[in-house]
Write an enzyme that holds these catalytic residues in place. Structure first.
Site, mmCIF file in Angstrom:
data_model
loop_
_atom_site.group_PDB
_atom_site.id
_atom_site.type_symbol
_atom_site.label_atom_id
_atom_site.label_comp_id
_atom_site.label_asym_id
_atom_site.label_seq_id
_atom_site.Cartn_x
_atom_site.Cartn_y
_atom_site.Cartn_z
ATOM 1 C CB SER A 114 -0.962 -0.036 1.183
ATOM 2 O OG SER A 114 -2.152 0.622 0.862
ATOM 3 C CE LYS A 166 -16.545 21.126 9.913
ATOM 4 N NZ LYS A 166 -15.365 21.351 9.092
#
Length: 301
Positions: A114, A166
């Protein structure tokens, strides 16, 4: 009697001085004591070990290797399952910048997956052991939800926000369909960035990389056959290759980066900070990583 007290006092002071000196020497051995770079021409050596949580020190080392005229090539040793995306991308950019002026040879250890794979791809040559775990080209977003637990203990959470997204991914409320679509869009964009970087660096078609980039891991042997890695070999092989690419005759001298000088206080604060970041990253409500997921054996970058 008074003389005996004086003698005992002197002995105590001497013992304390000796203990202090030994403590300083031990601290220097553990924490480093300034530059340790060899003189003369040779091959630079930079190591990335463990989860990638920050990039400052590695980027600094790569920059120093780029500027030093006696460093003719660089071996980047990677022993990492990946980590946070931002630092991984910063190290990738630093390797890419270094590779424009000097040959970079990567040596993969037991795992370079990764984010650990991402930082390897700008290199001129990538070595892996046959059993190296690499690949895992993908993005992993971790979310936790403790809403049910809070209900059981009689706790309530209240959020005031400036927009409906948010608190998307908040651990104290369930994801909505809109939240999922928004966060999936973020993941898809980050994944596309990773795929594009691999395709460009490895000179492979984007569609081919996208087919390989479903988060699965590969052995070093498999990665060579898929052109994600160039050759099978050890760290010693990588050092010899870097020497050949740099035109160094005979066995190249390995030039180590300077050890970072730390006070004991800085060391303790760094360890505590790293533990806190790792705990929050793994157990907190929200994290997005280029990381091999140890829970399932593969996953994001």
């Amino acid at each position: 009697m008074k003389k005996n007290h004086i003698v005992i006092g002197v002995m105590i002071v001497a013992a304390l001085a000796l203990l202090f000196t030994l403590s300083i020497q031990i601290a220097r051995l553990i924490l480093g004591d300034g530059p340790m770079v060899s003189s003369g021409e040779g091959v630079g050596y930079v190591e990335v070990k463990g989860p990638i949580l920050e990039s400052e020190e590695i980027v600094k080392q790569l920059s120093e290797m780029r500027k030093k005229t006696n460093v003719k090539a660089v071996v980047l040793r990677i022993e990492s399952p990946g980590g946070v995306i931002g630092p991984s991308q910063e190290i990738y950019e630093a390797v890419k910048k270094l590779a424009k002026t000097k040959k970079v040879v990567v040596s993969m250890g037991s795992v370079a997956a990764s984010g650990g794979y991402h930082i390897a791809i700008p290199a001129a040559v990538i070595y892996a052991n046959p059993g190296t775990i690499t690949g895992s080209i993908g993005v992993l977003m971790k979310l936790a939800n403790v809403e049910g637990l809070m209900d059981k203990v009689g706790m309530k959470a209240f959020t005031l926000k400036s927009g409906k997204f948010k608190d998307a991914g908040s651990p104290v409320r369930a994801l909505t369909d809109e939240d999922r679509a928004l966060l999936q869009g973020v993941i898809d964009n980050l994944h596309a960035q990773f795929v594009k970087a691999v395709a460009e660096a490895r000179k492979l078609p984007v569609e081919e990389v996208r087919r390989l980039a479903d988060g699965r891991v590969y052995t070093g042997e498999q990665a060579v056959s898929l052109k994600l890695v160039d050759r099978l070999g050890t760290l010693e092989d990588a050092v010899e290759e870097a020497g050949r690419l740099a035109g160094i005759k005979g066995e190249p001298t390995l030039l180590m980066p300077p050890k970072k000088r730390k006070h004991l206080r800085d060391y303790l604060l760094e360890e505590a900070s790293g533990f806190f970041r790792e705990t929050v990253r793994r157990e907190g409500g929200f994290s997005v990583n280029y990381e091999l997921d140890p829970a399932v054996g593969n996953g994001g970058h």
